[in-house]
Design a protein around this motif. Sequence first.
Motif, PDB file in Angstrom:
ATOM      1  N   MET A   1       0.852  -1.194   0.000  1.00 29.15           N
ATOM      2  CA  MET A   1       0.000   0.000   0.000  1.00 29.15           C
ATOM      3  C   MET A   1       0.886   1.243   0.000  1.00 29.15           C
ATOM      4  SD  MET A   1      -3.163   0.781   2.552  1.00 29.15           S
ATOM      5  CE  MET A   1      -2.219   1.367   3.934  1.00 29.15           C
ATOM      6  N   ALA A   2       0.625   2.099  -0.925  1.00 29.54           N
ATOM      7  CA  ALA A   2       1.441   3.316  -1.018  1.00 29.54           C
ATOM      8  C   ALA A   2       0.534   4.509  -1.291  1.00 29.54           C
ATOM      9  CB  ALA A   2       2.463   3.168  -2.136  1.00 29.54           C
ATOM     10  N   ILE A   3       0.440   5.373  -0.294  1.00 26.91           N
ATOM     11  CA  ILE A   3      -0.329   6.604  -0.505  1.00 26.91           C
ATOM     12  C   ILE A   3       0.596   7.611  -1.167  1.00 26.91           C
ATOM     13  CG2 ILE A   3      -1.736   8.397   0.570  1.00 26.91           C
ATOM     14  CD1 ILE A   3      -2.734   5.447   0.828  1.00 26.91           C
ATOM     15  N   GLU A   4       0.186   8.061  -2.336  1.00 28.57           N
ATOM     16  CA  GLU A   4       1.005   8.979  -3.119  1.00 28.57           C
ATOM     17  C   GLU A   4       0.248  10.270  -3.389  1.00 28.57           C
ATOM     18  OE1 GLU A   4       3.384   5.721  -5.903  1.00 28.57           O
ATOM     19  OE2 GLU A   4       1.552   6.659  -6.638  1.00 28.57           O
ATOM     20  N   GLN A   5       1.040  11.290  -3.702  1.00 27.26           N
ATOM     21  CA  GLN A   5       0.465  12.512  -4.254  1.00 27.26           C
ATOM     22  C   GLN A   5       0.928  12.631  -5.698  1.00 27.26           C
ATOM     23  OE1 GLN A   5       1.367  15.940  -1.856  1.00 27.26           O
ATOM     24  NE2 GLN A   5      -0.166  15.384  -0.332  1.00 27.26           N
ATOM     25  N   THR A   6       0.057  13.168  -6.539  1.00 30.53           N
ATOM     26  CA  THR A   6       0.429  13.396  -7.930  1.00 30.53           C
ATOM     27  C   THR A   6      -0.220  14.678  -8.429  1.00 30.53           C
ATOM     28  OG1 THR A   6       0.628  12.352 -10.113  1.00 30.53           O
ATOM     29  CG2 THR A   6      -1.460  12.057  -8.946  1.00 30.53           C
ATOM     30  N   PHE A   7       0.304  15.145  -9.558  1.00 28.71           N
ATOM     31  CA  PHE A   7      -0.235  16.363 -10.154  1.00 28.71           C
ATOM     32  C   PHE A   7      -1.041  15.998 -11.398  1.00 28.71           C
ATOM     33  CE2 PHE A   7       0.222  19.777 -13.341  1.00 28.71           C
ATOM     34  CZ  PHE A   7      -0.569  20.721 -12.712  1.00 28.71           C
ATOM     35  N   VAL A   8      -2.266  16.464 -11.419  1.00 29.31           N
ATOM     36  CA  VAL A   8      -3.161  16.236 -12.561  1.00 29.31           C
ATOM     37  C   VAL A   8      -3.651  17.596 -13.030  1.00 29.31           C
ATOM     38  CG1 VAL A   8      -5.384  15.260 -13.282  1.00 29.31           C
ATOM     39  CG2 VAL A   8      -3.879  13.951 -11.752  1.00 29.31           C
ATOM     40  N   MET A   9      -3.697  17.783 -14.343  1.00 25.54           N
ATOM     41  CA  MET A   9      -4.198  19.057 -14.868  1.00 25.54           C
ATOM     42  C   MET A   9      -5.190  18.795 -15.994  1.00 25.54           C
ATOM     43  SD  MET A   9      -2.151  22.332 -16.408  1.00 25.54           S
ATOM     44  CE  MET A   9      -1.148  21.371 -17.532  1.00 25.54           C
ATOM     45  N   ILE A  10      -6.391  19.342 -15.824  1.00 28.99           N
ATOM     46  CA  ILE A  10      -7.382  19.304 -16.897  1.00 28.99           C
ATOM     47  C   ILE A  10      -7.034  20.437 -17.860  1.00 28.99           C
ATOM     48  CG2 ILE A  10      -9.829  19.410 -17.458  1.00 28.99           C
ATOM     49  CD1 ILE A  10     -10.423  18.394 -14.629  1.00 28.99           C
ATOM     50  N   LYS A  11      -6.855  20.080 -19.128  1.00 25.30           N
ATOM     51  CA  LYS A  11      -6.324  21.017 -20.118  1.00 25.30           C
ATOM     52  C   LYS A  11      -7.431  21.885 -20.726  1.00 25.30           C
ATOM     53  CE  LYS A  11      -2.410  18.009 -21.405  1.00 25.30           C
ATOM     54  NZ  LYS A  11      -1.771  17.235 -22.505  1.00 25.30           N
ATOM     55  N   PRO A  12      -7.027  22.934 -21.467  1.00 21.94           N
ATOM     56  CA  PRO A  12      -8.005  23.886 -22.003  1.00 21.94           C
ATOM     57  C   PRO A  12      -9.086  23.278 -22.894  1.00 21.94           C
ATOM     58  CG  PRO A  12      -5.829  24.850 -22.091  1.00 21.94           C
ATOM     59  CD  PRO A  12      -5.645  23.412 -21.678  1.00 21.94           C
ATOM     60  N   ASP A  13      -8.764  22.226 -23.644  1.00 27.71           N
ATOM     61  CA  ASP A  13      -9.810  21.628 -24.506  1.00 27.71           C
ATOM     62  C   ASP A  13     -10.935  21.049 -23.659  1.00 27.71           C
ATOM     63  OD1 ASP A  13      -7.878  19.760 -23.646  1.00 27.71           O
ATOM     64  OD2 ASP A  13      -8.127  18.463 -25.392  1.00 27.71           O
ATOM     65  N   ALA A  14     -10.589  20.415 -22.544  1.00 28.92           N
ATOM     66  CA  ALA A  14     -11.610  19.834 -21.674  1.00 28.92           C
ATOM     67  C   ALA A  14     -12.434  20.920 -20.975  1.00 28.92           C
ATOM     68  CB  ALA A  14     -10.963  18.918 -20.636  1.00 28.92           C
ATOM     69  N   VAL A  15     -11.750  21.984 -20.535  1.00 34.00           N
ATOM     70  CA  VAL A  15     -12.481  23.084 -19.894  1.00 34.00           C
ATOM     71  C   VAL A  15     -13.439  23.697 -20.909  1.00 34.00           C
ATOM     72  CG1 VAL A  15     -12.269  25.345 -18.795  1.00 34.00           C
ATOM     73  CG2 VAL A  15     -10.616  23.540 -18.258  1.00 34.00           C
ATOM     74  N   SER A  16     -12.945  23.966 -22.125  1.00 31.71           N
ATOM     75  CA  SER A  16     -13.759  24.619 -23.149  1.00 31.71           C
ATOM     76  C   SER A  16     -14.937  23.761 -23.580  1.00 31.71           C
ATOM     77  CB  SER A  16     -12.901  24.939 -24.378  1.00 31.71           C
ATOM     78  OG  SER A  16     -11.815  25.763 -24.026  1.00 31.71           O
ATOM     79  N   ARG A  17     -14.747  22.452 -23.580  1.00 28.97           N
ATOM     80  CA  ARG A  17     -15.810  21.549 -24.033  1.00 28.97           C
ATOM     81  C   ARG A  17     -16.765  21.138 -22.918  1.00 28.97           C
ATOM     82  NH1 ARG A  17     -12.924  16.685 -26.412  1.00 28.97           N
ATOM     83  NH2 ARG A  17     -15.073  16.004 -26.798  1.00 28.97           N
ATOM     84  N   GLY A  18     -16.554  21.662 -21.712  1.00 26.49           N
ATOM     85  CA  GLY A  18     -17.477  21.358 -20.620  1.00 26.49           C
ATOM     86  C   GLY A  18     -17.306  19.965 -20.060  1.00 26.49           C
ATOM     87  N   LEU A  19     -16.075  19.461 -20.040  1.00 27.35           N
ATOM     88  CA  LEU A  19     -15.821  18.094 -19.591  1.00 27.35           C
ATOM     89  C   LEU A  19     -15.179  18.021 -18.210  1.00 27.35           C
ATOM     90  CD1 LEU A  19     -14.489  16.667 -22.995  1.00 27.35           C
ATOM     91  CD2 LEU A  19     -16.791  16.430 -22.012  1.00 27.35           C
ATOM     92  N   VAL A  20     -15.064  19.178 -17.536  1.00 28.42           N
ATOM     93  CA  VAL A  20     -14.395  19.187 -16.218  1.00 28.42           C
ATOM     94  C   VAL A  20     -15.105  18.255 -15.246  1.00 28.42           C
ATOM     95  CG1 VAL A  20     -13.817  20.621 -14.226  1.00 28.42           C
ATOM     96  CG2 VAL A  20     -13.403  21.482 -16.538  1.00 28.42           C
ATOM     97  N   GLY A  21     -16.424  18.365 -15.191  1.00 32.36           N
ATOM     98  CA  GLY A  21     -17.176  17.551 -14.230  1.00 32.36           C
ATOM     99  C   GLY A  21     -17.019  16.062 -14.491  1.00 32.36           C
ATOM    100  N   ASP A  22     -17.116  15.662 -15.736  1.00 37.23           N
ATOM    101  CA  ASP A  22     -16.971  14.241 -16.092  1.00 37.23           C
ATOM    102  C   ASP A  22     -15.603  13.732 -15.658  1.00 37.23           C
ATOM    103  OD1 ASP A  22     -16.404  11.811 -17.503  1.00 37.23           O
ATOM    104  OD2 ASP A  22     -17.963  12.289 -18.952  1.00 37.23           O
TER     105      ASP A  22
END
Length: 150
Positions: A1-22
């Motif tokens: 078991m390994a609790i990790e932190q990572t960086f995730v970024m939702i990119k401009p195409d997803a924000v523009s297309r309304g996919l942030v929530g999904d």
Amino acid sequence: MAIEQTFVMIKPDAVSRGLVGDIISRFEKKGMKIKAMRLEMADPEVVAKHYEVHKERPFYQGLVDFIQSAPVVPMLVEGENAIAVSRALMGATNPAEGRPGEIRFDLGQHIGRNLIHGSDGPETAAFEVGLWFPDGGADYKVAGEQWLFE
Ligand code: DAT
Ligand code: MG
């Protein structure tokens, strides 16, 4: 078991297309904890450092311009095997080479518009988390943190 932190970024195409929530929903349903999150026009200096590793690649300038073309949603994600889990949720870099169920396959248009970034290993994750979230994220517990029940 390994609790990790990572960086995730939702990119401009997803924000523009309304996919942030999904997209966020897929991380939440998997049990990943969002420790910090913003909606912002990315800081050009941060973007330059973030993509420095790709500086010599032919797609670099297009990538940097794209990332600054509309808001992004940077996220600090924590959970069991969060780095690999995030990469699996995202799928292949090229959406056409992915599989159903992956964010990029299900929703992405092509390699230059593949919706989401995720750190590719422990060293990258530490660097990118520090770059985008120098203050760290909120410390809280969420229902469904599987690792609490092991
Ligand atoms: P990943 O985002 O899966 O970690 P990467 O680090 O190799 O992939 O590349 C970073 C981003 O650069 C990728 O998400 C989309 C873009 N990119 C990579 N290869 C590309 C290519 N051949 N043409 C256009 N964009 C590309
Ligand atoms: Mg990468």
